[in-house]
Design an enzyme around this catalytic site. Sequence first.
Site, PDB file in Angstrom:
ATOM      1  N   GLU A 203       4.250  -5.190   7.208  1.00 30.60           N
ATOM      2  CA  GLU A 203       3.709  -4.084   8.046  1.00 30.60           C
ATOM      3  C   GLU A 203       3.997  -3.699   9.275  1.00 30.60           C
ATOM      4  OE1 GLU A 203       2.347  -6.656   6.119  1.00 30.60           O
ATOM      5  OE2 GLU A 203       0.774  -5.481   4.696  1.00 30.60           O
TER       6      GLU A 203
ATOM      7  N   ALA B 288       0.768  -1.232  -0.116  1.00 28.70           N
ATOM      8  CA  ALA B 288      -0.075  -0.061  -0.052  1.00 28.70           C
ATOM      9  C   ALA B 288       1.070   0.926  -0.126  1.00 28.70           C
ATOM     10  CB  ALA B 288      -0.893  -0.017   1.402  1.00 28.70           C
TER      11      ALA B 288
ATOM     12  N   GLU C 292      -0.697  -9.247  -0.742  1.00 26.48           N
ATOM     13  CA  GLU C 292      -2.274  -9.741  -0.662  1.00 26.48           C
ATOM     14  C   GLU C 292      -3.124  -9.674  -1.826  1.00 26.48           C
ATOM     15  OE1 GLU C 292      -2.302  -6.296   2.429  1.00 26.48           O
ATOM     16  OE2 GLU C 292      -3.284  -7.694   3.856  1.00 26.48           O
TER      17      GLU C 292
ATOM     18  N   GLY D  21       0.590  -5.174   0.926  1.00 27.79           N
ATOM     19  CA  GLY D  21      -0.568  -4.965  -0.318  1.00 27.79           C
ATOM     20  C   GLY D  21      -0.304  -5.889  -1.483  1.00 27.79           C
TER      21      GLY D  21
HETATM   22  N1  COA Z   1       4.746   3.137  -0.498  1.00 26.69           N
HETATM   23  C1  COA Z   1       5.072   4.292  -1.082  1.00 26.69           C
HETATM   24  N2  COA Z   1       6.173   4.443  -1.655  1.00 26.69           N
HETATM   25  C2  COA Z   1       7.051   3.419  -1.846  1.00 26.69           C
HETATM   26  C3  COA Z   1       6.496   1.970  -1.471  1.00 26.69           C
HETATM   27  C4  COA Z   1       5.412   1.849  -0.526  1.00 26.69           C
HETATM   28  N3  COA Z   1       4.864   0.694  -0.275  1.00 26.69           N
HETATM   29  N4  COA Z   1       7.550   1.039  -1.643  1.00 26.69           N
HETATM   30  C5  COA Z   1       8.614   1.748  -2.350  1.00 26.69           C
HETATM   31  N5  COA Z   1       8.464   3.214  -2.422  1.00 26.69           N
HETATM   32  C6  COA Z   1       8.992   4.191  -3.151  1.00 26.69           C
HETATM   33  C7  COA Z   1      10.095   4.618  -2.313  1.00 26.69           C
HETATM   34  O1  COA Z   1       9.672   5.396  -1.201  1.00 26.69           O
HETATM   35  C8  COA Z   1      10.916   5.316  -3.414  1.00 26.69           C
HETATM   36  O2  COA Z   1      10.487   6.688  -3.733  1.00 26.69           O
HETATM   37  P1  COA Z   1      11.485   7.923  -3.883  1.00 26.69           P
HETATM   38  O3  COA Z   1      12.259   7.390  -5.025  1.00 26.69           O
HETATM   39  O4  COA Z   1      10.364   9.063  -4.212  1.00 26.69           O
HETATM   40  O5  COA Z   1      12.203   7.825  -2.741  1.00 26.69           O
HETATM   41  C9  COA Z   1      10.629   4.270  -4.450  1.00 26.69           C
HETATM   42  O6  COA Z   1       9.428   3.823  -4.285  1.00 26.69           O
HETATM   43  C10 COA Z   1      11.805   3.358  -4.766  1.00 26.69           C
HETATM   44  O7  COA Z   1      12.063   2.631  -3.414  1.00 26.69           O
HETATM   45  P2  COA Z   1      13.342   2.455  -2.777  1.00 26.69           P
HETATM   46  O8  COA Z   1      12.876   2.004  -1.200  1.00 26.69           O
HETATM   47  O9  COA Z   1      14.207   3.578  -3.010  1.00 26.69           O
HETATM   48  O10 COA Z   1      13.730   1.190  -3.424  1.00 26.69           O
HETATM   49  P3  COA Z   1      14.843   0.002  -2.955  1.00 26.69           P
HETATM   50  O11 COA Z   1      15.235  -0.926  -3.867  1.00 26.69           O
HETATM   51  O12 COA Z   1      16.092   0.649  -1.960  1.00 26.69           O
HETATM   52  O13 COA Z   1      13.999  -0.701  -1.794  1.00 26.69           O
HETATM   53  C11 COA Z   1      11.878  -2.009  -1.164  1.00 26.69           C
HETATM   54  C12 COA Z   1      12.854  -1.560  -2.339  1.00 26.69           C
HETATM   55  C13 COA Z   1      10.804  -2.593  -1.639  1.00 26.69           C
HETATM   56  C14 COA Z   1      12.919  -2.973  -0.167  1.00 26.69           C
HETATM   57  C15 COA Z   1      11.570  -0.722  -0.268  1.00 26.69           C
HETATM   58  O14 COA Z   1      11.108   0.287  -1.237  1.00 26.69           O
HETATM   59  C16 COA Z   1      10.650  -1.039   0.731  1.00 26.69           C
HETATM   60  O15 COA Z   1      10.703  -1.347   1.944  1.00 26.69           O
HETATM   61  N6  COA Z   1       9.288  -0.525   0.579  1.00 26.69           N
HETATM   62  C17 COA Z   1       8.058  -0.510   1.438  1.00 26.69           C
HETATM   63  C18 COA Z   1       7.567  -2.171   1.388  1.00 26.69           C
HETATM   64  C19 COA Z   1       6.420  -1.909   2.566  1.00 26.69           C
HETATM   65  O16 COA Z   1       6.686  -1.770   3.755  1.00 26.69           O
HETATM   66  N7  COA Z   1       5.497  -2.451   2.053  1.00 26.69           N
HETATM   67  C20 COA Z   1       4.244  -2.594   2.894  1.00 26.69           C
HETATM   68  C21 COA Z   1       3.542  -1.251   3.154  1.00 26.69           C
HETATM   69  S1  COA Z   1       2.016  -1.702   4.063  1.00 26.69           S
END
Ligand code: COA
Length: 256
Positions: A133, A65, A113, A110
């Site tokens: 989460e 999400a 999910e 999400g």
């Molecule tokens: N919601 C909003 N933005 C997200 C996102 C999410 N769930 N997941 C990634 N992004 C965004 C990042 O903020 C970043 O944006 P920016 O370039 O404007 O800073 C962009 O997507 C790229 O992500 P980044 O974190 O830089 O890539 P990465 O390769 O270093 O890491 C992940 C990848 C997937 C490990 C990491 O993005 C992450 O942990 N995301 C969240 C996962 C999560 O907690 N999901 C559950 C949400 S309830």
Amino acid sequence: MYSTLIIASNEGLLNIVINRPDKLNALNTTVLEELKEVVQKFKNDPALKGAIITGAGEKSFVAGADIGGFLQAERSQGEELARKGQEIFSMIEETEKPILAAVNGYALGGGCELAMSCHFRYASENARFGQPEINLGIIPGYGGTQRLPKLIGRGRALEMMLRGDAIDAAEAYRIGLVNKVLAAEKLMEEAEATMRLIISKPAPAIAALIKATNAGFEDKGYGFEQEAKSFAKAFSTDEMVEGVTAFLEKRKPNFK
Ligand code: COA
């Protein structure tokens, strides 16, 4: 026509691509609304027999999400947020035409999910699955607490949701979360070949099969209600604000 989805259909097969690659295809309100609209149209269009859902780019299916939206939402809106996701994902699950998730990278929160609400899942070798989460001080709210235990068993599901880290495609295959693991460049080809085979079967039998199979797993009442209420409880805490702020500020959270 859609701002966050790319839609294409070919001989009865609909391709739905979630298209926010700069945010790793995270699900904001627009994606959820557009997904709802497209699934509704898919259900009602007799020319469409099956669908594949995937993510744009090579890195991510859906990374969850949209975390940025969490701080904009009122802290009292948790239940509503969860209900919105639950509704569209249940709609996908209950569609009586086959829907396959082609997981082409991160399927987190999400995203995992969403993949679980599809009828089955193929993954690319670089796919990663998780329910992170808890690291944000919240819990899965789009059906994850209900679907994950049913797919991989309660113990494995609880471990995955409590640890909050991701598993790779090989592990997801081993525990039954995905049906097949493919080289990234073969994923869509194989997904389409399988769907072509399936949609060549008689549509009334497909519909009956999905309906009967779903009936054995039916608990859209108590379990989902508890998930939405528990999500709301976690969503109203200071830990949620700290977890989400830490993610957005790219630092480790400081939980009390
Ligand atoms: N919601 C909003 N933005 C997200 C996102 C999410 N769930 N997941 C990634 N992004 C965004 C990042 O903020 C970043 O944006 P920016 O370039 O404007 O800073 C962009 O997507 C790229 O992500 P980044 O974190 O830089 O890539 P990465 O390769 O270093 O890491 C992940 C990848 C997937 C490990 C990491 O993005 C992450 O942990 N995301 C969240 C996962 C999560 O907690 N999901 C559950 C949400 S309830």
